[in-house]
Design a protein around this motif. Structure first.
Motif, PDB file in Angstrom:
ATOM      1  N   UNK A  22      31.062  -2.778  45.922  1.00 34.08           N
ATOM      2  CA  UNK A  22      30.633  -4.058  46.507  1.00 34.08           C
ATOM      3  C   UNK A  22      29.144  -4.039  46.838  1.00 34.08           C
ATOM      4  N   UNK A  23      28.703  -2.953  47.461  1.00 33.04           N
ATOM      5  CA  UNK A  23      27.286  -2.850  47.825  1.00 33.04           C
ATOM      6  C   UNK A  23      26.399  -2.827  46.589  1.00 33.04           C
ATOM      7  N   UNK A  24      26.906  -2.247  45.518  1.00 30.17           N
ATOM      8  CA  UNK A  24      26.144  -2.178  44.281  1.00 30.17           C
ATOM      9  C   UNK A  24      25.933  -3.524  43.618  1.00 30.17           C
ATOM     10  N   UNK A  25      26.725  -4.516  44.023  1.00 24.14           N
ATOM     11  CA  UNK A  25      26.606  -5.851  43.441  1.00 24.14           C
ATOM     12  C   UNK A  25      25.676  -6.766  44.234  1.00 24.14           C
ATOM     13  N   UNK A  26      24.969  -6.200  45.197  1.00 22.86           N
ATOM     14  CA  UNK A  26      24.056  -7.019  45.999  1.00 22.86           C
ATOM     15  C   UNK A  26      23.042  -7.697  45.090  1.00 22.86           C
ATOM     16  N   UNK A  79      22.726  -6.415  35.432  1.00 19.34           N
ATOM     17  CA  UNK A  79      23.552  -6.131  34.249  1.00 19.34           C
ATOM     18  C   UNK A  79      24.759  -7.062  34.194  1.00 19.34           C
ATOM     19  N   UNK A  80      25.357  -7.343  35.351  1.00 17.62           N
ATOM     20  CA  UNK A  80      26.511  -8.244  35.382  1.00 17.62           C
ATOM     21  C   UNK A  80      26.119  -9.663  34.978  1.00 17.62           C
ATOM     22  N   UNK A  81      24.971 -10.118  35.435  1.00 15.91           N
ATOM     23  CA  UNK A  81      24.494 -11.460  35.073  1.00 15.91           C
ATOM     24  C   UNK A  81      24.191 -11.512  33.575  1.00 15.91           C
ATOM     25  N   UNK A 135      22.615 -16.326  45.370  1.00 12.42           N
ATOM     26  CA  UNK A 135      22.642 -15.418  44.217  1.00 12.42           C
ATOM     27  C   UNK A 135      23.665 -14.285  44.359  1.00 12.42           C
ATOM     28  N   UNK A 136      24.687 -14.511  45.145  1.00 13.47           N
ATOM     29  CA  UNK A 136      25.745 -13.508  45.304  1.00 13.47           C
ATOM     30  C   UNK A 136      26.742 -13.646  44.155  1.00 13.47           C
ATOM     31  N   UNK A 137      27.310 -12.516  43.771  1.00 17.55           N
ATOM     32  CA  UNK A 137      28.333 -12.533  42.734  1.00 17.55           C
ATOM     33  C   UNK A 137      29.653 -12.967  43.351  1.00 17.55           C
ATOM     34  N   UNK A 138      30.277 -13.932  42.726  1.00 14.93           N
ATOM     35  CA  UNK A 138      31.596 -14.380  43.141  1.00 14.93           C
ATOM     36  C   UNK A 138      32.597 -13.419  42.507  1.00 14.93           C
ATOM     37  N   UNK A 139      33.062 -12.465  43.287  1.00 15.50           N
ATOM     38  CA  UNK A 139      33.940 -11.424  42.763  1.00 15.50           C
ATOM     39  C   UNK A 139      35.261 -11.999  42.263  1.00 15.50           C
TER      40      UNK A 139
END
Length: 178
Positions: free
Chosen positions: A36-40, A48-50, A62-66
């Motif tokens: 979770x912290x790594x997705x900040x 990379x996820x974006x 700009x938070x990832x919607x898990x």
């Protein structure tokens, strides 16, 4: 230093079991928390996820919607779970190994790794002992419902991509029926 891996499906109580170890001065490393912290926002993993899944997985700030990301890899496009894991797992594994090395330098006698994908991610190789936490399906459902984070259907979908409890038990040194 002794390294203990704790794993199990959602709702089995693995984090509760891991928490008991803190009473004895044992460091607990929570793999889900690291992920979770790594997705900040604006972290390497976030970028990379974006790049991989697009801006559709973002919400305000700009938070990832898990939940959106999970819907993609567990429901709409399950073949993409490997992409997700190839982004997140190396970062989580590096952080866990770094924290283990730091704990060893600090003279901490034991570390517990709390990781639902401990075996699937290959972390069992770093562990001296493996504990698999299990619970009956109805108990799991009730705990998941009480936590209010996921529907049982979402949990079933996620756990269908994990090793079965029986497969995990084969790797266990200890099994806790919780």
């Amino acid at each position: 230093m002794i390294i203990i891996g704790i794993t199990g499906a959602m709702g089995t109580g693995k984090s509760t079991v891991a928490g008991f170890f803190t009473r004895f001065g044992v460091e607990v490393i929570d793999a889900d928390r690291i992920a979770r912290l790594g997705m900040e926002p604006h972290s390497n993993v976030w970028k990379k996820l974006i790049d991989t899944f697009g801006r559709e997985i973002l919400v305000e700030n700009d938070r990832i919607d898990r939940k959106k990301l999970a819907e993609i890899v567990f429901t709409r496009e399950p073949r993409r779970l490997k992409e997700l894991n190839s982004i997140i797992h190396p970062e989580v594994l590096a952080a866990i190994h770094s924290r283990i090395a730091e704990a060893e330098r600090e003279g901490i006698p034991a570390v517990v790794i709390d990781a639902p994908l401990l075996i699937e991610a290959g972390l069992e190789k770093a562990c001296d002992k493996i504990i698999v936490v299990t619970a009956g399906r109805e108990v799991q459902k009730e705990r998941i419902r009480a936590a209010g984070k996921f529907s049982y259907g979402e949990v079933r979908s996620r756990t269908s991509f994990q090793l079965s409890p029986d497969e995990k038990k084969k790797k266990a040194d200890y099994i806790i029926d919780n």
